[in-house]
Design a protein around this motif. Structure first.
Motif, PDB file in Angstrom:
ATOM      1  N   THR A  27      26.983 -11.737  -4.936  1.00 14.18           N
ATOM      2  CA  THR A  27      28.236 -11.335  -4.387  1.00 14.18           C
ATOM      3  C   THR A  27      28.702  -9.946  -4.838  1.00 14.18           C
ATOM      4  N   LEU A  28      29.664  -9.310  -3.816  1.00 14.82           N
ATOM      5  CA  LEU A  28      29.834  -8.035  -4.181  1.00 14.82           C
ATOM      6  C   LEU A  28      31.229  -7.924  -4.716  1.00 14.82           C
ATOM      7  N   SER A  29      31.864  -9.201  -4.784  1.00 10.38           N
ATOM      8  CA  SER A  29      33.228  -9.197  -5.296  1.00 10.38           C
ATOM      9  C   SER A  29      33.551  -8.951  -6.704  1.00 10.38           C
ATOM     10  N   ASN A  30      32.382  -8.795  -7.302  1.00  9.98           N
ATOM     11  CA  ASN A  30      32.885  -8.635  -8.838  1.00  9.98           C
ATOM     12  C   ASN A  30      32.067  -7.202  -9.358  1.00  9.98           C
ATOM     13  N   ARG A  31      32.054  -6.278  -8.544  1.00 10.08           N
ATOM     14  CA  ARG A  31      31.335  -5.276  -8.804  1.00 10.08           C
ATOM     15  C   ARG A  31      31.983  -4.082  -7.809  1.00 10.08           C
ATOM     16  N   GLY A  32      31.732  -2.851  -8.437  1.00 12.41           N
ATOM     17  CA  GLY A  32      32.302  -1.421  -8.019  1.00 12.41           C
ATOM     18  C   GLY A  32      31.368  -1.032  -6.765  1.00 12.41           C
ATOM     19  N   MET A  33      31.845  -0.460  -5.687  1.00 16.72           N
ATOM     20  CA  MET A  33      31.148  -0.283  -4.563  1.00 16.72           C
ATOM     21  C   MET A  33      31.451   1.094  -4.169  1.00 16.72           C
ATOM     22  N   GLY A  34      30.319   2.019  -3.628  1.00 16.49           N
ATOM     23  CA  GLY A  34      30.536   3.015  -3.274  1.00 16.49           C
ATOM     24  C   GLY A  34      29.771   3.649  -2.032  1.00 16.49           C
ATOM     25  N   TRP A  35      30.306   4.492  -1.279  1.00 12.07           N
ATOM     26  CA  TRP A  35      29.698   5.017  -0.012  1.00 12.07           C
ATOM     27  C   TRP A  35      29.340   6.687  -0.306  1.00 12.07           C
ATOM     28  N   PHE A  36      27.940   6.709  -0.196  1.00 13.62           N
ATOM     29  CA  PHE A  36      27.532   8.263  -0.309  1.00 13.62           C
ATOM     30  C   PHE A  36      27.090   8.884   0.839  1.00 13.62           C
ATOM     31  N   ARG A  37      26.868  10.001   1.109  1.00 15.13           N
ATOM     32  CA  ARG A  37      26.154  10.508   2.055  1.00 15.13           C
ATOM     33  C   ARG A  37      25.401  11.735   1.823  1.00 15.13           C
ATOM     34  N   ALA A  74      34.601 -12.691   1.946  1.00 17.74           N
ATOM     35  CA  ALA A  74      33.982 -14.109   2.807  1.00 17.74           C
ATOM     36  C   ALA A  74      32.657 -13.640   3.535  1.00 17.74           C
ATOM     37  N   LYS A  75      32.616 -12.486   3.771  1.00 16.11           N
ATOM     38  CA  LYS A  75      31.365 -11.897   4.628  1.00 16.11           C
ATOM     39  C   LYS A  75      30.437 -11.167   3.630  1.00 16.11           C
ATOM     40  N   ASN A  76      30.811 -11.130   2.482  1.00 22.93           N
ATOM     41  CA  ASN A  76      30.169 -10.353   1.316  1.00 22.93           C
ATOM     42  C   ASN A  76      29.643  -8.967   2.106  1.00 22.93           C
ATOM     43  N   THR A  77      30.793  -8.097   2.493  1.00 22.45           N
ATOM     44  CA  THR A  77      30.539  -7.182   3.261  1.00 22.45           C
ATOM     45  C   THR A  77      31.525  -5.959   2.863  1.00 22.45           C
ATOM     46  N   VAL A  78      30.990  -4.793   2.871  1.00 20.87           N
ATOM     47  CA  VAL A  78      31.897  -3.661   2.385  1.00 20.87           C
ATOM     48  C   VAL A  78      31.864  -2.802   3.772  1.00 20.87           C
ATOM     49  N   TYR A  79      32.982  -2.044   4.113  1.00 18.57           N
ATOM     50  CA  TYR A  79      33.071  -1.448   5.309  1.00 18.57           C
ATOM     51  C   TYR A  79      33.272   0.105   4.956  1.00 18.57           C
ATOM     52  N   LEU A  80      33.094   1.027   5.883  1.00 18.36           N
ATOM     53  CA  LEU A  80      33.562   2.355   5.925  1.00 18.36           C
ATOM     54  C   LEU A  80      34.185   2.686   7.242  1.00 18.36           C
ATOM     55  N   GLN A  81      35.550   2.773   7.280  1.00 14.21           N
ATOM     56  CA  GLN A  81      35.951   3.333   8.841  1.00 14.21           C
ATOM     57  C   GLN A  81      36.127   4.602   8.771  1.00 14.21           C
ATOM     58  N   MET A  82      35.638   5.386   9.541  1.00 14.27           N
ATOM     59  CA  MET A  82      35.602   6.696   9.727  1.00 14.27           C
ATOM     60  C   MET A  82      36.206   7.025  10.968  1.00 14.27           C
ATOM     61  N   ASN A  83      37.379   7.812  10.911  1.00 14.90           N
ATOM     62  CA  ASN A  83      38.114   8.353  11.870  1.00 14.90           C
ATOM     63  C   ASN A  83      38.232   9.863  11.867  1.00 14.90           C
ATOM     64  N   SER A  84      38.471  10.520  13.003  1.00 14.72           N
ATOM     65  CA  SER A  84      38.745  11.928  13.176  1.00 14.72           C
ATOM     66  C   SER A  84      37.487  12.642  12.724  1.00 14.72           C
ATOM     67  N   LEU A  85      36.123  12.140  13.337  1.00 14.49           N
ATOM     68  CA  LEU A  85      35.019  12.488  12.576  1.00 14.49           C
ATOM     69  C   LEU A  85      34.881  14.302  13.277  1.00 14.49           C
ATOM     70  N   ASN A  86      34.088  14.916  12.367  1.00 14.25           N
ATOM     71  CA  ASN A  86      33.661  16.249  12.799  1.00 14.25           C
ATOM     72  C   ASN A  86      32.494  16.631  12.480  1.00 14.25           C
ATOM     73  N   SER A  87      31.794  17.654  12.782  1.00 18.81           N
ATOM     74  CA  SER A  87      30.436  18.030  12.666  1.00 18.81           C
ATOM     75  C   SER A  87      29.923  17.878  11.089  1.00 18.81           C
ATOM     76  N   GLU A  88      31.030  18.229  10.154  1.00 17.15           N
ATOM     77  CA  GLU A  88      30.497  18.179   8.710  1.00 17.15           C
ATOM     78  C   GLU A  88      30.439  17.106   8.175  1.00 17.15           C
TER      79      GLU A  88
END
Length: 124
Positions: A27-37, A74-88
């Protein structure tokens, strides 16, 4: 825990994408999550983090107000919603998980579990 990142693609500047990070095995529910690029020729950088204990979120200054990290237990999933995207924002995006009981941090070396990366390309 195995992580599978998806949702990347080609988008025009100003557009939006939602990245998903589905977990299997634990499960992901008991751990910190991160997004990197990581952009070509650049170091991997922290983008967003999610606290498992209280749901707090944290964002790099470059994405604050445009990106949102969230979790569906419930889906054991983490999301990253990204809006106003630019070339950077063009980069390979990775999700990462800490060990159970450990919250998110901005240091990539503290995450033992990584997804395979999904490419986001923003055209101007």
């Amino acid at each position: 825990v195995q992580l599978q990142a998806s949702g990347g693609g080609l988008v025009q500047a100003g557009g939006s994408l939602r990245l998903s990070c589905a977990a299997s095995g634990r499960t992901l529910s008991n751990r910190g999550m991160g997004w990197f690029r990581q952009a070509p020729g650049r170091k991997r950088e922290f983008v967003a983090g999610l606290s498992w204990s209280d749901g707090r979120t944290y964002y790099a200054d470059s994405v604050k107000g445009r990106f949102t990290i969230s979790r569906d237990d419930a889906k054991n999933t983490v999301y990253l919603q990204m809006n106003s995207l630019n070339s950077e924002d063009t980069a390979v995006y990775y999700c990462a998980a800490r060990r159970p009981g450990n919250n998110y941090v901005t240091n990539a070396d503290a995450y033992p579990y990584w997804g395979q990366g999904t490419l986001v390309t923003v055209s101007s």
